[in-house]
Design an enzyme around this catalytic site. Structure first.
Site, PDB file in Angstrom:
ATOM      1  N   GLU A 100      53.694  40.989  39.866  1.00  0.00           N
ATOM      2  CA  GLU A 100      53.021  41.082  41.165  1.00  0.00           C
ATOM      3  C   GLU A 100      54.018  41.460  42.261  1.00  0.00           C
ATOM      4  OE1 GLU A 100      49.910  41.063  41.593  1.00  0.00           O
ATOM      5  OE2 GLU A 100      48.915  39.747  40.168  1.00  0.00           O
ATOM      6  N   GLU A 131      49.080  41.019  47.058  1.00  0.00           N
ATOM      7  CA  GLU A 131      50.166  40.848  46.087  1.00  0.00           C
ATOM      8  C   GLU A 131      51.022  39.643  46.468  1.00  0.00           C
ATOM      9  OE1 GLU A 131      49.735  42.432  43.563  1.00  0.00           O
ATOM     10  OE2 GLU A 131      48.738  44.296  44.124  1.00  0.00           O
ATOM     11  N   HIS A 134      49.178  36.633  45.363  1.00  0.00           N
ATOM     12  CA  HIS A 134      49.278  36.451  43.914  1.00  0.00           C
ATOM     13  C   HIS A 134      50.634  35.849  43.533  1.00  0.00           C
ATOM     14  CE1 HIS A 134      46.111  39.883  43.328  1.00  0.00           C
ATOM     15  NE2 HIS A 134      45.641  38.837  43.983  1.00  0.00           N
ATOM     16  N   TYR A 140      52.720  28.325  43.200  1.00  0.00           N
ATOM     17  CA  TYR A 140      51.876  27.132  43.343  1.00  0.00           C
ATOM     18  C   TYR A 140      51.609  26.488  41.978  1.00  0.00           C
ATOM     19  CZ  TYR A 140      47.549  24.489  44.365  1.00  0.00           C
ATOM     20  OH  TYR A 140      46.577  23.521  44.483  1.00  0.00           O
ATOM     21  N   GLU A 204      48.462  47.649  36.739  1.00  0.00           N
ATOM     22  CA  GLU A 204      47.318  46.839  37.133  1.00  0.00           C
ATOM     23  C   GLU A 204      46.101  47.082  36.242  1.00  0.00           C
ATOM     24  OE1 GLU A 204      47.465  45.662  41.577  1.00  0.00           O
ATOM     25  OE2 GLU A 204      47.617  47.851  41.560  1.00  0.00           O
ATOM     26  N   GLU A 238      42.319  42.562  41.548  1.00  0.00           N
ATOM     27  CA  GLU A 238      42.874  43.665  40.773  1.00  0.00           C
ATOM     28  C   GLU A 238      41.835  44.731  40.464  1.00  0.00           C
ATOM     29  OE1 GLU A 238      45.900  44.110  40.470  1.00  0.00           O
ATOM     30  OE2 GLU A 238      46.749  42.127  40.832  1.00  0.00           O
ATOM     31  N   HIS A 241      41.917  46.829  43.451  1.00  0.00           N
ATOM     32  CA  HIS A 241      43.163  47.604  43.443  1.00  0.00           C
ATOM     33  C   HIS A 241      43.030  48.803  42.510  1.00  0.00           C
ATOM     34  CE1 HIS A 241      45.699  43.729  44.428  1.00  0.00           C
ATOM     35  NE2 HIS A 241      44.745  43.966  45.313  1.00  0.00           N
TER      36      HIS A 241
END
Length: 357
Positions: A100, A131, A134, A140, A204, A238, A241
């Site tokens: 990413e 991005e 992500h 996280y 992607e 995505e 994208h």
């Protein structure tokens, strides 16, 4: 059509030679090598598809820390996950955490500079933010599960199957990042088009999809549901994208048909073939024995199926002719699944301004 020798980088184009004002026309806009319209002049829109992708991206706004990770933490700390299941989760976190970032770097350092159209740049800014979200997501998850941050974020250096995919993509960026790179020559424009195909269609559109299947297979069996929900959000992003990238690629082809020579088409097809092998090797690495009904040979068929769909959308002949062994993935992508608002979040998260009551 202007020749490549006639084209320069985006200029202001805001006045005639005698100094008088001139009105910007949508027809003067071009995706690359536009010297007739100021790159900052958004209106009038010419590429309405770019603006639609931007609005769709804004409607699916989300942040990872909105997703509860309590059940994932409990399961991860238990003995209910096998070593092979843990391997799949860690390998995917390792790949996506850097992939990413590579996509974000390519947008801001390579693509944005050479796209001379404001509505497309508007979407690129939105995508760059996504991005970043992500990448935030993987931080996280790693933090929530108390994983070894160095192990996960350094897998692109230490795991061969991940390193090979990342290296493949970084090679596509290297030339475009050179200070003297220009799209005003045919060779330069083709290299730029190769970069777009490498990141939107391959990274992607192919590399990400095996990981989506693996993680969402956990989610379908009510395992690691917090990670699964975040991957659903990422998959939604995505998909947009990919659609934007394909529209960008196909419109550049239409505006500059001399770029899409038989030799260049063969070159791109070879790149996609190599990418399919890299992705299959990654699946073998993730699934040495198979888990959750997934085996590496199934991904041979799946990656071939996905590659054929990508080839079709940029006007190339299909190669593999394999069937999709994971038909449920189409449902995950295509259906707007609504959940009880008071029990959980809406999978297709939308901002309040775009909700229909």
């Amino acid at each position: 059509m202007l020749t490549f020798d006639d084209m320069g980088s985006a200029g202001s184009g805001s006045a005639n030679n005698d100094g008088s004002e001139k009105r910007v026309k949508a027809s003067d806009k071009r995706l690359i090598n536009c010297n007739a319209v100021d790159v900052n002049q958004l209106m009038p829109l010419k590429y309405k598809w770019a603006w639609e992708h931007y609005l769709n991206g804004c409607a699916n706004n989300w942040l990872p820390n909105e997703v509860a990770m309590g059940k994932d933490i409990e399961l991860w700390k238990s003995d209910k996950l096998s070593a092979d299941e843990r391997r799949v989760i860690l390998r995917n976190l390792g790949f996506f955490s850097t992939a990413e970032s590579l996509v974000g770097n390519n947008i801001t350092l390579a693509i944005f500079k050479h796209v001379t159209n404001p509505e497309c740049r508007q979407y690129l800014l939105r995508q760059a933010f996504e991005e970043a979200v992500h990448t935030h997501t993987f931080h996280y998850i790693v933090e929530s599960l108390s994983l070894d941050q160095g192990e996960v974020f350094n897998m692109y250096n230490e795991v061969n199957s991940i390193h090979a995919k990342d290296q493949f993509e970084m090679e596509l960026t290297a030339d475009v990042l050179r200070p003297d790179f220009t799209t005003t020559t045919k060779e330069g424009a083709q290299k730029f088009l190769e970069n777009l195909i490498g990141f939107y269609v391959i990274m992607e559109g192919i590399f990400f999809y095996s990981g989506f299947v693996m993680i969402l297979s956990f989610h379908r069996q009510n395992k690691m549901t917090g990670i699964g929900e975040q991957f659903q959000y990422i998959l939604r992003d995505e998909s947009i994208h990919l659609n934007f990238g394909i529209d960008l690629i196909n419109t550049i082809k239409a505006e500059n048909p001399e770029l899409w020579s038989p030799e260049f088409q063969a070159h791109i097809t070879d790149k996609i073939k190599k990418a399919v092998e890299l992705e299959y090797n990654y699946a073998v690495d993730c699934l040495p024995r198979g888990i959750l009904g997934l085996t590496a040979p199934m991904f041979r068929d799946y990656v071939g199926y996905i590659a054929d769909r990508r080839l079709e959308r940029i006007g190339l002949k299909t190669i593999y002719g394999t069937k999709n062994p994971f038909p449920w993935m189409s449902e995950t992508i295509d259906l707007g699944k609504e959940k009880n608002f008071f029990e959980t979040r809406v999978t297709e998260y939308q901002t309040a301004a775009s909700l229909s009551w």
